[in-house]
Design a protein around this motif. Structure first.
Motif, PDB file in Angstrom:
ATOM      1  N   CYS A 170     -12.972  48.777 -39.083  1.00  0.00           N
ATOM      2  CA  CYS A 170     -11.771  47.958 -38.877  1.00  0.00           C
ATOM      3  C   CYS A 170     -10.901  48.094 -40.129  1.00  0.00           C
ATOM      4  CB  CYS A 170     -12.144  46.505 -38.631  1.00  0.00           C
ATOM      5  SG  CYS A 170     -10.692  45.468 -38.365  1.00  0.00           S
ATOM      6  N   VAL A 176      -9.108  38.617 -41.596  1.00  0.00           N
ATOM      7  CA  VAL A 176      -7.808  38.861 -40.949  1.00  0.00           C
ATOM      8  C   VAL A 176      -7.114  37.535 -40.637  1.00  0.00           C
ATOM      9  CG1 VAL A 176      -8.403  41.133 -40.047  1.00  0.00           C
ATOM     10  CG2 VAL A 176      -8.961  39.095 -38.720  1.00  0.00           C
ATOM     11  N   TYR A 194     -17.292  42.097 -42.301  1.00  0.00           N
ATOM     12  CA  TYR A 194     -16.650  43.402 -42.086  1.00  0.00           C
ATOM     13  C   TYR A 194     -15.805  43.866 -43.272  1.00  0.00           C
ATOM     14  CZ  TYR A 194     -17.660  42.671 -37.040  1.00  0.00           C
ATOM     15  OH  TYR A 194     -18.264  42.450 -35.830  1.00  0.00           O
ATOM     16  N   CYS A 206      -5.706  41.136 -36.628  1.00  0.00           N
ATOM     17  CA  CYS A 206      -6.650  41.588 -35.601  1.00  0.00           C
ATOM     18  C   CYS A 206      -5.843  41.893 -34.344  1.00  0.00           C
ATOM     19  CB  CYS A 206      -7.666  40.489 -35.324  1.00  0.00           C
ATOM     20  SG  CYS A 206      -8.664  40.764 -33.840  1.00  0.00           S
ATOM     21  N   ALA A 207      -5.889  43.153 -33.899  1.00  0.00           N
ATOM     22  CA  ALA A 207      -5.095  43.537 -32.724  1.00  0.00           C
ATOM     23  C   ALA A 207      -5.483  42.698 -31.507  1.00  0.00           C
ATOM     24  CB  ALA A 207      -5.304  45.023 -32.440  1.00  0.00           C
ATOM     25  N   CYS A 231     -11.326  44.644 -28.341  1.00  0.00           N
ATOM     26  CA  CYS A 231     -11.277  45.025 -29.751  1.00  0.00           C
ATOM     27  C   CYS A 231     -11.234  46.552 -29.821  1.00  0.00           C
ATOM     28  CB  CYS A 231     -12.519  44.511 -30.485  1.00  0.00           C
ATOM     29  SG  CYS A 231     -12.760  45.368 -32.060  1.00  0.00           S
ATOM     30  N   ILE A 271     -11.801  48.499 -32.157  1.00  0.00           N
ATOM     31  CA  ILE A 271     -12.861  49.079 -33.000  1.00  0.00           C
ATOM     32  C   ILE A 271     -14.172  49.156 -32.206  1.00  0.00           C
ATOM     33  CG2 ILE A 271     -14.025  48.920 -35.239  1.00  0.00           C
ATOM     34  CD1 ILE A 271     -10.775  49.001 -35.189  1.00  0.00           C
ATOM     35  N   HIS A 272     -14.556  48.058 -31.592  1.00  0.00           N
ATOM     36  CA  HIS A 272     -15.790  48.078 -30.791  1.00  0.00           C
ATOM     37  C   HIS A 272     -15.625  48.957 -29.550  1.00  0.00           C
ATOM     38  CE1 HIS A 272     -16.683  44.627 -33.388  1.00  0.00           C
ATOM     39  NE2 HIS A 272     -17.956  44.884 -33.115  1.00  0.00           N
ATOM     40  N   GLU A 287     -18.634  42.535 -28.074  1.00  0.00           N
ATOM     41  CA  GLU A 287     -17.278  43.088 -27.934  1.00  0.00           C
ATOM     42  C   GLU A 287     -17.326  44.555 -27.504  1.00  0.00           C
ATOM     43  OE1 GLU A 287     -14.919  42.501 -31.483  1.00  0.00           O
ATOM     44  OE2 GLU A 287     -15.464  40.395 -31.559  1.00  0.00           O
ATOM     45  N   ASN A 347     -11.316  34.856 -32.105  1.00  0.00           N
ATOM     46  CA  ASN A 347     -10.489  36.004 -32.522  1.00  0.00           C
ATOM     47  C   ASN A 347      -9.183  35.986 -31.741  1.00  0.00           C
ATOM     48  OD1 ASN A 347     -13.108  36.501 -33.400  1.00  0.00           O
ATOM     49  ND2 ASN A 347     -12.860  38.722 -33.285  1.00  0.00           N
TER      50      ASN A 347
HETATM   51  S1  SF4 Z   1     -13.212  44.421 -35.696  1.00  0.00           S
HETATM   52 FE1  SF4 Z   1     -11.952  44.136 -33.843  1.00  0.00          FE
HETATM   53  S2  SF4 Z   1     -12.099  41.954 -33.377  1.00  0.00           S
HETATM   54 FE2  SF4 Z   1     -12.787  42.232 -35.513  1.00  0.00          FE
HETATM   55  S3  SF4 Z   1     -10.923  41.898 -36.737  1.00  0.00           S
HETATM   56 FE3  SF4 Z   1     -11.081  44.136 -36.392  1.00  0.00          FE
HETATM   57  S4  SF4 Z   1      -9.823  44.468 -34.529  1.00  0.00           S
HETATM   58 FE4  SF4 Z   1     -10.244  42.263 -34.623  1.00  0.00          FE
END
Ligand code: SF4
Length: 300
Positions: free
Chosen positions: A257, A58, A23, A83-84, A169, A171-172, A197, A111
């Protein structure tokens, strides 16, 4: 000297290796010695000969590398890249669940913070979660922190009783089924490849569901020529490298992300020069969070 040349020189001088998640930015992936998803990178980190690991990802990824390689120096190019979802569970809820359910296995997606791992029985990644949950002797499974991955695994392992946590997540979670539908109308031959996710409405549209490396492998082997990719957009770099003749689409709301994108070649160079942003873990936390990670590597 270019940034790339300086990085190469410092890598030799400091006996360092660069690991990067799919990513991160393409220009960072280009600099990496190993590129992969969390599962691949956690396995790779264990067998490396170099003394210093620069982890382009992350914070939970750097923590995992340090947990498994305490004698090594792990450097994060950007200490604020986090990562949130990794924080979306808590020790108190785990304790309550253990009281409520006999025979409970706390299954922790990789994660997650080291603090969450320490309270868990086994770690999993999206690539091995189904096999590991199936292999556990426990019937009751508390899956943290991601509820979407939990639902996917529960569907594959119906003999287990799942207790869901409320993490996700962000983002997903942005990937929307109506946007996929519109793309499919414009490209009727496409296959939809989905990371677990993603929300259930997106999972329901999948021709294939799997981890990031699973998605790449599926696209590479498939005879289809066009795909809608339902995961973070950074994966496009590897997809195009492996399948330049195929076409890959993302949803209009492109899943990006921003934490992964914080990492740049200049920041890699900076930590190699200065040794800043080293991952330091309390020894008690490290040994307790190592146990579920090692169990994953043994079962996976
Ligand atoms: S894409 Fe989602 S799961 Fe992956 S690092 Fe970013 S926030 Fe975390």
């Amino acid at each position: 000297m270019t940034v790339r040349e300086e990085i190469e020189q410092l890598k030799k001088e400091k006996n360092a290796v660069i690991l990067a998640h799919y990513y991160v930015r393409p220009e960072v992936q280009e600099l990496a010695d190993y590129i992969g998803d969390s599962f691949y990178l956690s396995k790779v980190a264990v067998g490396l000969g170099e003394q210093t690991i620069v982890f382009c990802g992350v914070s939970f990824m750097g923590e995992s590398a340090k947990i498994l390689n305490p004698e090594k120096t792990v450097l994060m190019p950007d200490a604020a890249a986090d990562c949130a979802m990794a924080h979306m569970a808590d020790a108190e809820t785990i304790r309550q669940m253990r009281e409520r359910y006999e025979d409970l296995a706390v299954v922790c997606y990789i994660n997650s913070t080291a603090e969450l791992k320490r309270h868990s029985d086994v770690c999993v990644t999206s690539a091995n979660a189904v096999n590991i949950v199936r292999a556990l002797p426990n019937r009751n499974i508390f899956f943290i922190p991601d509820r979407h991955l939990a639902h996917y695994v529960a569907g594959q392992v119906p003999e287990k009783n799942f207790v869901y946590n409320d993490g996700f997540c962000p983002i997903h979670a942005q990937i929307r089924s109506d946007e996929i539908r519109r793309k499919k109308e414009a490209h009727p031959q496409v296959l939809v490849l989905v990371h677990p996710e993603c929300p259930d409405t997106v999972a329901a549209m999948a021709d294939y569901t799997g981890s990031t490396s699973g998605i790449i492998g599926f696209a590479e082997k498939s005879s289809a020529k066009e795909f809608i990719i339902c995961t973070e957009v950074g994966v496009e770099y590897e997809l195009m490298k492996r399948c330049p003749e195929k076409r890959f689409y993302f949803t209009e709301t492109v899943p990006v992300c921003q934490d992964m994108k914080r990492i740049t070649p200049e920041k890699i160079l900076h930590v190699l020069k200065t040794g800043e942003n080293e991952v330091i873990l309390d020894e008690g936390l490290r040994t307790e969070s190592k146990r579920p990670l090692e169990r994953m590597l043994a079962l996976g």
